[in-house]
Write a protein that holds these residues in place. Structure first.
Motif, PDB file in Angstrom:
ATOM      1  N   ALA A  36     -33.316 -27.411  -2.853  1.00  0.00           N
ATOM      2  CA  ALA A  36     -32.839 -28.155  -1.893  1.00  0.00           C
ATOM      3  C   ALA A  36     -32.636 -29.525  -0.784  1.00  0.00           C
ATOM      4  O   ALA A  36     -33.431 -29.846  -1.378  1.00  0.00           O
ATOM      5  N   GLN A  37     -31.593 -29.814  -0.417  1.00  0.00           N
ATOM      6  CA  GLN A  37     -31.424 -31.365   0.091  1.00  0.00           C
ATOM      7  C   GLN A  37     -32.917 -31.214   1.109  1.00  0.00           C
ATOM      8  O   GLN A  37     -33.508 -32.104   1.384  1.00  0.00           O
ATOM      9  N   SER A  42     -30.655 -32.537  -3.509  1.00  0.00           N
ATOM     10  CA  SER A  42     -29.622 -32.580  -3.247  1.00  0.00           C
ATOM     11  C   SER A  42     -28.483 -30.926  -3.242  1.00  0.00           C
ATOM     12  O   SER A  42     -28.995 -30.415  -4.875  1.00  0.00           O
ATOM     13  N   HIS A  43     -27.934 -30.951  -2.649  1.00  0.00           N
ATOM     14  CA  HIS A  43     -26.972 -30.025  -2.568  1.00  0.00           C
ATOM     15  C   HIS A  43     -26.502 -29.794  -3.502  1.00  0.00           C
ATOM     16  O   HIS A  43     -26.160 -28.582  -4.793  1.00  0.00           O
ATOM     17  N   PHE A  47     -26.983 -26.618  -6.235  1.00  0.00           N
ATOM     18  CA  PHE A  47     -25.730 -26.023  -6.834  1.00  0.00           C
ATOM     19  C   PHE A  47     -26.021 -26.292  -8.453  1.00  0.00           C
ATOM     20  O   PHE A  47     -25.314 -24.611  -8.231  1.00  0.00           O
ATOM     21  N   GLU A  73     -28.868 -21.833   1.269  1.00  0.00           N
ATOM     22  CA  GLU A  73     -29.702 -22.542   1.968  1.00  0.00           C
ATOM     23  C   GLU A  73     -28.534 -23.951   2.678  1.00  0.00           C
ATOM     24  O   GLU A  73     -28.585 -24.579   3.328  1.00  0.00           O
ATOM     25  N   TYR A  74     -27.458 -23.552   1.724  1.00  0.00           N
ATOM     26  CA  TYR A  74     -26.343 -24.275   1.796  1.00  0.00           C
ATOM     27  C   TYR A  74     -25.921 -24.265   3.467  1.00  0.00           C
ATOM     28  O   TYR A  74     -25.200 -25.364   4.113  1.00  0.00           O
ATOM     29  N   GLU A  77     -26.542 -26.251   7.240  1.00  0.00           N
ATOM     30  CA  GLU A  77     -26.427 -27.504   7.546  1.00  0.00           C
ATOM     31  C   GLU A  77     -24.960 -27.289   7.607  1.00  0.00           C
ATOM     32  O   GLU A  77     -25.098 -28.272   8.292  1.00  0.00           O
ATOM     33  N   HIS A  78     -24.199 -26.659   7.410  1.00  0.00           N
ATOM     34  CA  HIS A  78     -23.089 -27.365   7.275  1.00  0.00           C
ATOM     35  C   HIS A  78     -22.260 -25.898   7.530  1.00  0.00           C
ATOM     36  O   HIS A  78     -22.316 -24.406   7.325  1.00  0.00           O
ATOM     37  N   GLY A  85     -18.270 -30.381   4.464  1.00  0.00           N
ATOM     38  CA  GLY A  85     -19.478 -30.747   3.502  1.00  0.00           C
ATOM     39  C   GLY A  85     -18.693 -31.001   3.160  1.00  0.00           C
ATOM     40  O   GLY A  85     -17.765 -30.717   2.048  1.00  0.00           O
ATOM     41  N   ILE A  87     -19.552 -29.726  -0.495  1.00  0.00           N
ATOM     42  CA  ILE A  87     -19.229 -28.618  -1.687  1.00  0.00           C
ATOM     43  C   ILE A  87     -18.236 -28.145  -1.414  1.00  0.00           C
ATOM     44  O   ILE A  87     -17.535 -27.870  -0.506  1.00  0.00           O
TER      45      ILE A  87
END
Length: 415
Positions: A36-37, A42-43, A47, A73-74, A77-78, A85, A87
């Motif tokens: 995870a970032q 990193s994202h 993934f 997790e993503y 943050e977004h 974001g 992704i």
């Protein structure tokens, strides 16, 4: 991960674990965390790893739900939505669809599926797919897991709060009485159309106000999860007044003049929704034309309803009025329901009989201007607007508010 060991060490341990069991869920879960970032990856890398592991897993394997952990997790943050974001949103939606397909392979209450279903429920909420989220909560039952809920606060409390919020959103989107209100539109001949055709035009909608026997802070937290812009005002005798406030919505969110001024008569349905799970009663009074209606709600249920009509022929029977009065008296701890019965059987002056009923129930009088203009609370001292927001945003604000109260101070707004 905790020691901050070099990436080469992680790669070695991961390879050795994969040799032992290429589809071990615990191993892959830890690897998603590491990648995870917020830790050492990193994202994109997170993934890619999760999707690759899911694709290689046997059909029906719990490892197929691993990408949902990456979605969690993503999402921390977004914001949800296109171009929010790095992704692609289409990629998120595809993983949610795969999660729904995986969930269908397990029965209701299957504890093996509870882990990924908890992540799936949060993902569906983030996607504003509340009906599907409610079904996943039903499949989870009482088997709440620590994650993802612990990311937002106390895991149990967050789980219960979000589950309630989803129920409210589904209730709010269900047409009142199973269909459109008859007062919402009228079919009338159109002089500008060919003979025999009709046009749909708006008619006068109800002006409604809810009287809640609870302090404003409690009511504010309850109405947050309705996703509707509402105005609250403090009133005497420990009550709070509530009205829909579509005029306070940003222009882009308004849907026509009728929506802006009258709120489409939503308040009865919203009162049913925001009272769910609460102990205090909600009394909704509405004016439609020259007639007034009264509806009593508690814990999401309508306990009784009454209407004052200008036509004396519509007066309820003694038995009907006594039954409704008894329900009101029981809810507001009124010892003798007979004066209420008389008020409910009043004819000729509906607003006067509404006032008599409020007095007998120990409620404050209606605000000045009610029945004559929309949003009469706008001019009341201490009135506050609870802005329309997503369910996820409302829950975050509610949790932040609770945390602030526990610490005895105010927290900065959530980003």
């Amino acid at each position: 991960m905790g020691l901050g060991a070099p990436r080469e060490v992680f790669d070695e341990y991961l390879a050795r674990g994969m040799d032992c069991d290429p589809h071990d869920l615990g191993l892959h879960t830890r690897a998603v965390q590491y990648l995870a970032q917020k830790w050492y990856g990193s994202h994109a890398e997170m993934f890619d790893f999760a999707e690759s592991a899911a694709a290689a897993a046997p059909k029906g394997s719990l490892l197929r739900g691993l990408p949902l952990q990456a979605v969690t997790e993503y999402a921390l943050e977004h914001e949800a939505g296109i171009d929010r974001g790095p992704i692609a949103w289409s990629r998120i939606e595809a993983l949610v669809e795969a999660g729904l397909e995986l969930s269908a392979a397990y029965g209701p209450g299957d504890r093996r599926a509870a882990g990924f279903r908890n992540h799936l429920a949060l993902a569906l909420i983030r996607c504003e797919r509340h009906h599907e989220a409610l079904e996943i909560f039903r499949l989870i039952g009482a088997d709440a897991r620590t994650f993802p809920w612990a990311y937002l606060g106390d895991a149990r409390e967050v789980f219960l709060l979000l589950r309630k919020g989803v129920r409210v959103q589904v209730s709010r989107s269900t047409p009142y009485f199973g269909g459109s209100s008859p007062s919402a539109v009228a079919q009338v001949p159109s002089e500008t159309l060919d003979p025999g055709t009709t046009a749909t035009v708006p008619t006068a909608a109800a002006m409604a106000l809810a009287v809640v026997r609870a302090p404003m802070r409690e009511v504010r937290e309850a109405v947050l999860i309705t996703g509707t812009t509402m105005r609250l005002a403090p009133a005497p005798r420990g009550t709070t007044l509530v009205e829909t406030a579509p005029s306070a919505d940003p222009p882009a969110r308004r849907k026509g003049m009728r929506r802006t001024l009258l709120g489409e008569g939503e308040l009865p349905r919203l009162a049913r929704a925001f009272s769910r799970g609460e102990t205090w009663p909600v009394l909704v009074v509405a004016k439609e034309g020259a007639d007034y209606t009264l509806r009593l709600y508690r814990d999401g249920r309508e306990l009784t309803a009454h209407a004052w009509w200008t036509d004396p022929a519509e007066m309820p029977t003694q038995e009907e009025a006594a039954k409704r009065a008894a329900a009101l008296a029981a809810c507001y701890s009124v010892a003798d329901h007979r004066p209420l019965t008389a008020a409910l059987r009043g004819t000729g002056a509906p607003l006067q009989h509404v006032g008599e009923t409020f007095t007998l129930l120990g409620l404050p009088p209606l605000p000045a201007g009610f029945g004559d203009r929309p949003e009469p609370l706008a001019d009341m001292r201490g009135a506050q607007v609870v802005a329309r927001r997503s369910l996820f945003g409302a829950i975050k604000e509610t949790l932040a508010s609770d945390d602030s109260a526990q610490r005895g101070g105010e927290l900065p707004p959530l980003s």
